[in-house]
Design an enzyme around this catalytic site. Structure first.
Site, PDB file in Angstrom:
ATOM      1  N   GLU A  90       0.859  -1.111   0.012  1.00  0.00           N
ATOM      2  CA  GLU A  90      -0.024   0.007   0.028  1.00  0.00           C
ATOM      3  C   GLU A  90       0.986   1.329   0.117  1.00  0.00           C
ATOM      4  OE1 GLU A  90      -2.166  -0.356   3.811  1.00  0.00           O
ATOM      5  OE2 GLU A  90      -3.267  -2.362   3.018  1.00  0.00           O
ATOM      6  N   PRO A  91       1.649   1.439  -0.876  1.00  0.00           N
ATOM      7  CA  PRO A  91       2.594   2.640  -1.029  1.00  0.00           C
ATOM      8  C   PRO A  91       1.694   3.712  -1.396  1.00  0.00           C
ATOM      9  CG  PRO A  91       2.942   1.441  -2.959  1.00  0.00           C
ATOM     10  CD  PRO A  91       1.731   0.831  -2.323  1.00  0.00           C
TER      11      PRO A  91
ATOM     12  N   TYR B  80       3.510  18.577  11.573  1.00  0.00           N
ATOM     13  CA  TYR B  80       4.451  17.629  12.032  1.00  0.00           C
ATOM     14  C   TYR B  80       6.009  18.140  12.196  1.00  0.00           C
ATOM     15  CZ  TYR B  80       1.045  14.972   9.533  1.00  0.00           C
ATOM     16  OH  TYR B  80      -0.204  14.286   9.346  1.00  0.00           O
TER      17      TYR B  80
ATOM     18  N   CYS C  99      -3.356  33.786  10.306  1.00  0.00           N
ATOM     19  CA  CYS C  99      -2.937  34.500  11.695  1.00  0.00           C
ATOM     20  C   CYS C  99      -2.679  33.491  12.710  1.00  0.00           C
ATOM     21  CB  CYS C  99      -4.254  35.352  11.927  1.00  0.00           C
ATOM     22  SG  CYS C  99      -4.467  36.528  10.433  1.00  0.00           S
ATOM     23  N   GLU C 100      -1.756  32.743  12.691  1.00  0.00           N
ATOM     24  CA  GLU C 100      -1.183  32.003  13.800  1.00  0.00           C
ATOM     25  C   GLU C 100       0.288  31.666  13.601  1.00  0.00           C
ATOM     26  OE1 GLU C 100      -2.460  27.758  14.500  1.00  0.00           O
ATOM     27  OE2 GLU C 100      -4.201  28.456  13.611  1.00  0.00           O
TER      28      GLU C 100
HETATM   29  N1  LLP Z   1      -1.541   1.960   4.282  1.00  0.00           N
HETATM   30  C1  LLP Z   1      -2.008   2.370   5.641  1.00  0.00           C
HETATM   31  C2  LLP Z   1      -3.168   1.657   6.434  1.00  0.00           C
HETATM   32  C3  LLP Z   1      -1.788   3.632   5.904  1.00  0.00           C
HETATM   33  O1  LLP Z   1      -2.436   3.987   7.181  1.00  0.00           O
HETATM   34  C4  LLP Z   1      -0.899   4.401   5.168  1.00  0.00           C
HETATM   35  C5  LLP Z   1      -0.786   5.940   5.635  1.00  0.00           C
HETATM   36  C6  LLP Z   1      -0.463   3.781   4.203  1.00  0.00           C
HETATM   37  C7  LLP Z   1      -0.724   2.704   3.554  1.00  0.00           C
HETATM   38  C8  LLP Z   1       0.477   5.068   3.407  1.00  0.00           C
HETATM   39  O2  LLP Z   1       1.513   5.215   3.678  1.00  0.00           O
HETATM   40  P1  LLP Z   1       2.687   6.029   3.007  1.00  0.00           P
HETATM   41  O3  LLP Z   1       3.400   4.773   2.144  1.00  0.00           O
HETATM   42  O4  LLP Z   1       2.355   6.914   2.184  1.00  0.00           O
HETATM   43  O5  LLP Z   1       3.787   6.144   4.038  1.00  0.00           O
HETATM   44  N2  LLP Z   1      -0.187  12.652   6.728  1.00  0.00           N
HETATM   45  C9  LLP Z   1       0.971  12.101   6.963  1.00  0.00           C
HETATM   46  C10 LLP Z   1       1.089  11.052   6.780  1.00  0.00           C
HETATM   47  C11 LLP Z   1       0.038   9.845   7.328  1.00  0.00           C
HETATM   48  C12 LLP Z   1       0.165   8.670   6.881  1.00  0.00           C
HETATM   49  C13 LLP Z   1      -0.980   7.862   7.171  1.00  0.00           C
HETATM   50  N3  LLP Z   1      -1.353   6.494   6.729  1.00  0.00           N
HETATM   51  C14 LLP Z   1       2.219  12.828   6.619  1.00  0.00           C
HETATM   52  O6  LLP Z   1       1.801  14.007   5.941  1.00  0.00           O
HETATM   53  O7  LLP Z   1       3.285  12.702   6.788  1.00  0.00           O
END
Ligand code: LLP
Length: 420
Positions: free
Chosen positions: A275-276, A318, A343-344
């Protein structure tokens, strides 16, 4: 590698000067490169070439834009969705229902039913409670839901705490020490076809070791389940591979990840699923912004840009770093604070950042904004929703219109009883 490069002193997205997009669409605007998305999709797939028929489901949450999804659907990618909205997007973009995996800790009754009715390929269930609820809905519909049980392996992903998902105190998955018992119980349910284990320990992982540790635990669980007479034909290893946010930063390459996966899973005898999100979309997008003005500060100037934390939330949420570059760098460098108009104080992209010198009216980009960028936008400060553009060679198209503050206001109502 991406396709945002300087040519004759100006930054281009593939063959389109970013200044042309700013003229055409205004700023702030997200700009995605199709060639980069395609490249990343292929690099990731090639990295898994040693595996037998891996299933790759793009994490829609990282970039749900329909055109981005279409590009990936054309590359044979499926989708990992976490809501009915994402499910409908994936289908609308042309992803096949059987290639869709439904993840998420809080799927509602309606969403479970929607997934079943759409004929999706797999539910990653996150609790026994969800499993029984899904079983009941499936029974009522006369269906059988293909399922993986998401486990929480209690592994520290060594990433930002807010995007870490695999520690025992996190809300995700079932504890490893109860997984066999829950899997066995759910396997008895008529409405379910329990077929695998899923794991995802976090995002922006800079190190393969926590992943390897988590996968090792999944391998042991699969063996335990089989010894107990359960069927296990699939394992979903989630996403999480990090990307470089700073020029020159070294992260594990997809090929190293693929080699590690092949080594750890060689005796599993399952179909592996992935799940990339970020690794596909992150460096395929920039946020293009214009400098409103440069304000003199006490020690450093504040470069006030027209993008803000509502458009790109990652620095505020983050403390994330996004490289910041002029679209037409003069060669002069400076150290400045890069801030938005909201405004923060949280609306700060960078403090004391060494960067190109900029003046009011100049264009600049925040890089690596293709994942978790536009999708996390809000309309805070009544700024509306940022537009998105996709570039393909020398052409570009608006793939998400800017939603102005007035359109949002149009959806609001003032009840009669407030009159007067
Ligand atoms: N599978 C599941 C169950 C997930 O919860 C996520 C991401 C992914 C796959 C994909 O992960 P990736 O390959 O993109 O690392 N908003 C945060 C990132 C939150 C990720 C949530 N889950 C940021 O901006 O860093």
């Amino acid at each position: 590698m991406d396709h945002f490069e300087l040519r004759d002193g100006a930054l281009y997205a593939e063959d389109v000067p970013l200044s042309a997009i700013a003229d055409d669409v205004g700023t702030p605007v997200y700009v995605y490169s199709r060639a980069t998305l395609v490249r990343h999709a292929r690099v990731f797939r090639d990295a898994l070439a040693e595996l037998k028929d891996p299933h790759i489901a793009f994490a829609v949450k990282s970039n749900p834009n329909l055109s981005v999804l279409r590009v990936l659907a054309n590359e044979g990618y499926g989708a990992d969705v976490v809501s009915g909205g994402e499910l409908r997007r994936a289908l609308a973009a042309g992803m096949k229902a059987e290639d869709i995996v439904f993840s998420g800790v809080g799927k509602t009754h309606g969403e479970l039913q929607e997934g079943l009715e759409a004929g999706i390929g797999q539910f990653n269930i996150e609790s026994e409670e969800e499993g029984y609820e899904l079983a009941a809905i499936a029974r009522r519909l006369g269906m059988k839901a293909a399922c993986a049980l998401r486990v929480n392996p209690d592994v520290d992903a060594r990433t930002h705490e807010k995007i870490s998902t695999g520690k025992r105190e996190n809300k995700f998955g079932v504890p490893l020490d109860r997984a066999a018992e829950i899997y066995t119980a759910l396997s008895q349910e008529d409405g379910l076809d329990m077929r695998g284990i899923a794991v995802h320990i976090g995002s922006q992982l800079a190190d393969l070791e926590p992943l390897e540790t988590a996968f090792g635990k999944v391998g042991a669980l699969i063996a335990e389940l089989r010894a107990a007479g359960c069927k296990v034909t699939h394992a979903d290893l989630g996403g999480g591979l990090g990307v470089p946010y700073k020029a020159g930063e070294e992260l594990p390459a997809p090929a190293e990840y693929g080699a590690m996966v092949a080594r750890v899973t060689k005796d599993w005898d399952v179909r592996l699923m992935f799940e990339p999100g970020r690794v596909i979309a992150g460096n395929a997008g920039v946020l293009l912004t214009r400098v409103i003005r440069v304000k003199r500060g006490i020690e450093r100037p504040f470069v006030v840009v027209d993008a803000a934390m509502n458009d790109l939330a990652r620095p505020a949420m983050y403390g994330a770093w996004h490289d910041f570059e002029a679209v037409k760098p003069s060669g002069a460098r400076t150290v400045a604070h890069i801030v938005g108009p909201i405004c923060e104080t949280g609306d700060t992209f960078a403090m004391d950042r060494e960067c190109d010198e900029l003046v009011a009216g100049d264009l600049a980009v925040f890089r690596t904004a293709g994942a978790y960028g536009a999708t996390m936008a809000s309309s805070y400060n009544s700024r509306g929703f940022v537009a998105e553009v996709l570039v393909d060679g020398d052409r570009h198209a608006v793939v998400a219109e800017r939603i102005g503050a007035d359109s949002i206001m149009d959806a609001e109502r003032v009840p009669d009883w407030l009159e007067g």
